[in-house]
Design a protein around this motif. Structure first.
Motif, PDB file in Angstrom:
ATOM      1  N   GLU A   1       0.825  -1.215   0.000  1.00 37.66           N
ATOM      2  CA  GLU A   1       0.000   0.000   0.000  1.00 37.66           C
ATOM      3  C   GLU A   1       0.856   1.260   0.000  1.00 37.66           C
ATOM      4  N   GLN A   2       1.950   1.215   0.742  1.00 39.09           N
ATOM      5  CA  GLN A   2       2.848   2.371   0.811  1.00 39.09           C
ATOM      6  C   GLN A   2       3.421   2.693  -0.568  1.00 39.09           C
ATOM      7  N   ILE A   3       3.818   1.661  -1.305  1.00 37.57           N
ATOM      8  CA  ILE A   3       4.353   1.852  -2.659  1.00 37.57           C
ATOM      9  C   ILE A   3       3.275   2.430  -3.570  1.00 37.57           C
TER      10      ILE A   3
ATOM     11  N   ILE B   1      10.028   5.820  -0.994  1.00 36.72           N
ATOM     12  CA  ILE B   1       9.431   5.613   0.327  1.00 36.72           C
ATOM     13  C   ILE B   1      10.459   5.129   1.358  1.00 36.72           C
ATOM     14  N   GLY B   2      11.724   5.005   0.915  1.00 34.41           N
ATOM     15  CA  GLY B   2      12.782   4.597   1.838  1.00 34.41           C
ATOM     16  C   GLY B   2      12.723   3.130   2.224  1.00 34.41           C
ATOM     17  N   LEU B   3      12.198   2.291   1.337  1.00 38.35           N
ATOM     18  CA  LEU B   3      12.092   0.858   1.613  1.00 38.35           C
ATOM     19  C   LEU B   3      13.466   0.217   1.492  1.00 38.35           C
ATOM     20  N   LYS B   4      13.884  -0.497   2.520  1.00 36.14           N
ATOM     21  CA  LYS B   4      15.228  -1.086   2.550  1.00 36.14           C
ATOM     22  C   LYS B   4      15.300  -2.419   1.815  1.00 36.14           C
ATOM     23  N   LYS B   5      14.161  -3.045   1.582  1.00 39.64           N
ATOM     24  CA  LYS B   5      14.160  -4.330   0.873  1.00 39.64           C
ATOM     25  C   LYS B   5      14.487  -4.129  -0.602  1.00 39.64           C
TER      26      LYS B   5
END
Length: 299
Positions: free
Chosen positions: A120-122, A236-240
């Motif tokens: 959802e964030q993406i 969004i700063g997602l580390k994955k």
């Protein structure tokens, strides 16, 4: 120094100093050229002297998306590693960006997944005020809603959308067709994209039936889908490490977590064998292990 000059020098080194056969030299050269072409499409400012380990890692993820086997990936990585060792040996570079990159494991690997809040964030990070944003939202909603391979997404045709019945027809591996349910949100955003954006494009001849088009009115490439997702993850700063296939893995895992029948998921993913689908049950097993740990008197 640019790619072409250094690849030519690398070819001479393999031929004259390492005395490799013509076929081997050509194979090594093609491995480096594939990597060069990937960077030209995704990060054209990165030359052979600017390459970092992360660029090689992204390339490996990309060729995984194309369906390349672990064996082929390992062979290509070997060619790329040889190229950077050559640059190091010739003192063209002072460090080897491939040194910490491991070869793909040849066994079955548990896929990375995103949680539903991360999905959802993406999706919410997409700017719907732009034509590309409207397309990207429709595209990623479809990717997650249907669990498609990236090639199945880019090949999706308008004539294969059966929204009244809630299905899309997909052409999968081996030209096998399958019907996949499509969710309400994906249908909504595809409709908005077609009615508000796609209808205004000057569509290239031959691309009229493809659902998702680039700004020039041509079929969207797989590399472009990869790049769009990568940029959203950064935003969004997602580390994955996220790729189009991550959406497919997440689709399957979320279904099985929710109690979906494994054979139904197999059918939707277009897997030939049920054992391929079984790799998605890992989270369910983890959950069962946690139950034992929390509640069993012998834990």
């Amino acid at each position: 120094m640019n790619w072409k000059i250094l690849i030519r020098q690398f070819r001479d080194y393999l031929k004259l100093e390492r005395s490799l056969s013509g076929n081997s030299v050509e194979a090594y050269e093609h491995d480096v050229i594939k990597f060069m072409q990937f960077l030209e499409l995704t990060e054209p400012s990165v030359g052979p002297l600017q390459v970092k380990g992360k660029h090689i890692q992204l390339f490996l993820e990309y060729i995984t998306e194309l369906g390349m086997s672990a064996y082929s990936q390992a062979r290509i990585l070997s060619g790329i590693k040889s190229f950077f060792r050559f640059l190091l040996m010739e003192e063209i570079r002072d460090e080897d960006p491939s040194s910490l990159i491991d070869s793909p494991k040849l066994g079955r690997k548990l896929p990375d997944t995103l949680s539903f809040p991360e999905i959802e964030q993406i999706l919410l990070a997409i700017d719907l005020s732009t034509p590309e944003g409207m397309r990207n939202r429709a595209m990623l909603e479809t990717l997650y809603s249907c669990g498609l391979r990236v090639s199945e997404l880019t090949d999706l045709k308008i004539s294969n959308l059966f929204f009244d019945d809630g299905f899309v027809k997909v052409l999968g591996k081996g030209n096998k067709e399958r019907l996949v349910p499509i969710g309400r949100d994906a249908r909504k955003y595809i409709g908005m994209y077609r009615n508000e954006v796609r209808c205004h494009l000057d569509i290239v001849k031959g691309a009229e039936n493809y659902v998702f088009l680039n700004r020039r009115g041509n079929k969207l490439s797989r590399v472009m889908v990869f790049t769009i997702i990568k940029n959203l993850a950064v935003k969004i700063g997602l580390k994955k490490t996220v790729s189009p296939h991550t959406f497919r893995h997440s689709f399957a895992t979320h279904l099985i977590e929710g109690g979906a029948d494994l054979r139904a998921v197999q059918e939707m993913l277009g897997h030939e064998s049920i054992t391929t689908t079984e790799i998605y049950t890992h989270l369910d097993r983890d959950y069962l292990q946690q139950i034992i740990k929390d509640f069993h008197p012998r834990s």
